[in-house]
Scaffold this motif. Structure first.
Motif, PDB file in Angstrom:
ATOM      1  N   VAL A 161       0.939  -1.224   0.168  1.00 20.58           N
ATOM      2  CA  VAL A 161       0.086  -0.153   0.006  1.00 20.58           C
ATOM      3  C   VAL A 161       0.941   1.097  -0.226  1.00 20.58           C
ATOM      4  CG1 VAL A 161      -2.222  -0.885   0.932  1.00 20.58           C
ATOM      5  CG2 VAL A 161      -0.365  -0.220   2.456  1.00 20.58           C
ATOM      6  N   ASN A 162       0.599   2.184  -0.871  1.00 21.21           N
ATOM      7  CA  ASN A 162       1.519   3.314  -1.170  1.00 21.21           C
ATOM      8  C   ASN A 162       0.509   4.538  -1.495  1.00 21.21           C
ATOM      9  OD1 ASN A 162       4.229   2.464  -1.024  1.00 21.21           O
ATOM     10  ND2 ASN A 162       3.476   1.086  -2.688  1.00 21.21           N
ATOM     11  N   ASN A 163      -0.694   4.428  -1.408  1.00 20.65           N
ATOM     12  CA  ASN A 163      -1.459   5.540  -2.032  1.00 20.65           C
ATOM     13  C   ASN A 163      -3.061   4.926  -1.627  1.00 20.65           C
ATOM     14  OD1 ASN A 163      -2.822   7.877  -3.096  1.00 20.65           O
ATOM     15  ND2 ASN A 163      -0.955   7.952  -4.603  1.00 20.65           N
ATOM     16  N   VAL A 164      -4.105   5.865  -2.082  1.00 25.58           N
ATOM     17  CA  VAL A 164      -5.333   5.761  -1.693  1.00 25.58           C
ATOM     18  C   VAL A 164      -6.011   4.506  -2.524  1.00 25.58           C
ATOM     19  CG1 VAL A 164      -7.719   6.538  -1.795  1.00 25.58           C
ATOM     20  CG2 VAL A 164      -5.705   8.017  -1.169  1.00 25.58           C
ATOM     21  N   GLU A 165      -5.664   4.221  -3.464  1.00 26.62           N
ATOM     22  CA  GLU A 165      -6.275   3.118  -4.601  1.00 26.62           C
ATOM     23  C   GLU A 165      -5.708   1.657  -4.153  1.00 26.62           C
ATOM     24  OE1 GLU A 165      -3.186   5.181  -7.154  1.00 26.62           O
ATOM     25  OE2 GLU A 165      -4.729   5.863  -5.751  1.00 26.62           O
ATOM     26  N   ASP A 166      -4.420   1.675  -3.192  1.00 22.50           N
ATOM     27  CA  ASP A 166      -3.963   0.617  -2.651  1.00 22.50           C
ATOM     28  C   ASP A 166      -4.817   0.233  -1.533  1.00 22.50           C
ATOM     29  OD1 ASP A 166      -1.978   0.685  -4.614  1.00 22.50           O
ATOM     30  OD2 ASP A 166      -0.424   1.646  -3.475  1.00 22.50           O
ATOM     31  N   ILE A 167      -5.103   1.110  -0.618  1.00 28.10           N
ATOM     32  CA  ILE A 167      -6.007   0.889   0.528  1.00 28.10           C
ATOM     33  C   ILE A 167      -7.294   0.298   0.055  1.00 28.10           C
ATOM     34  CG2 ILE A 167      -7.183   1.858   2.464  1.00 28.10           C
ATOM     35  CD1 ILE A 167      -5.349   4.154   2.309  1.00 28.10           C
ATOM     36  N   GLU A 168      -7.910   0.694  -0.900  1.00 23.40           N
ATOM     37  CA  GLU A 168      -9.251   0.063  -1.460  1.00 23.40           C
ATOM     38  C   GLU A 168      -9.002  -1.281  -2.056  1.00 23.40           C
ATOM     39  OE1 GLU A 168     -12.233   0.891  -1.308  1.00 23.40           O
ATOM     40  OE2 GLU A 168     -11.791   3.080  -0.724  1.00 23.40           O
TER      41      GLU A 168
END
Length: 236
Positions: A161-168
């Motif tokens: 995870v490195n950004n918002v889309e990775d959290i999703e």
């Protein structure tokens, strides 16, 4: 190193911080650097996940220890457990004289808040290396109260995870849970829901980094005296 003083769930309870030698008491707000030596960010955990006591760094007390917040002469608790580790980024400050035009709100006079989404329950008073992933612009009683979403560097999912889309992708639904929790937690006490700027969106890592840089600048101006300390904050 954190040292407890007084009984937990009491008005006298404090967590004081010691330097590496264990001899000198330091401020978690002023004396812990914002960035670690490897370029990551230091996160001071005030409230471990799955607890409800509303703990915070006492910005108006010498050496700014962690204490339990109070309201109307009573210790404050959330109406239900917070589901993430929660705390602050040292050497940041949300300046109440600075208005974010997009949100029509000025800073809340506190360090920047951190929501750490990793799997492990962290220690109250612990200091951990994290990386920012995104940020929510929460508006609480008309004040801007940034919530920087992070993950601990040594979490099993940190490399993914490195950004918002990775959290999703790695934590499906987690951003919505965070939004709903912070929006609604005051409602059981009869208060209105908190609002969010930027159309309720969790803004991306680049935006989070901009918020951190800006609030670190506000902090430096406060600490150096370039910005007058009109809020009665402890700068030691």
């Amino acid at each position: 190193k954190a040292e407890h003083s007084g009984d937990q769930d009491s008005f006298d309870f404090r967590i004081f911080f010691k330097d590496a030698s264990g001899k000198k008491t330091i401020s978690p707000w002023h004396d812990i650097p914002l960035r670690a030596s490897d370029g990551s960010f230091n996160f001071v955990c005030e409230i471990p996940k799955e607890t409800s006591a509303k703990m915070e760094v006492a910005t108006d007390e010498d050496l700014t220890p962690i204490k339990q917040d109070t309201k109307k002469g009573k210790l404050r608790f959330y109406p239900y457990n917070i589901n993430w580790n929660y705390g602050l980024l040292p050497q940041t400050w949300e300046d109440p004289a600075h208005e974010e035009s997009e949100c029509n709100a000025a800073g809340d006079n506190d360090p920047v808040d951190v929501v750490e989404i990793g799997s492990k329950k962290l220690d109250m008073g612990g200091v951990y290396k994290v990386k920012p992933l995104g940020v929510y612009a929460m508006i609480d009683d008309g004040e801007l109260d940034w919530k920087v979403i992070t993950i601990r560097l040594d979490d099993p999912k940190a490399s993914k995870v490195n950004n918002v889309e990775d959290i999703e992708r790695e934590f499906p639904g987690e951003l919505e849970k965070i939004l709903v929790w912070f929006r609604d937690y005051k409602m059981p006490d009869g208060k209105p829901a908190n609002a969010f700027g930027y159309d309720n969106k969790c803004l991306d890592k680049d935006f989070a980094m901009k918020v951190i840089d800006e609030t670190h600048g506000f902090y430096n101006a406060l600490k150096s005296g370039a910005r007058e300390n009109t809020e009665g904050l402890s700068l030691t």
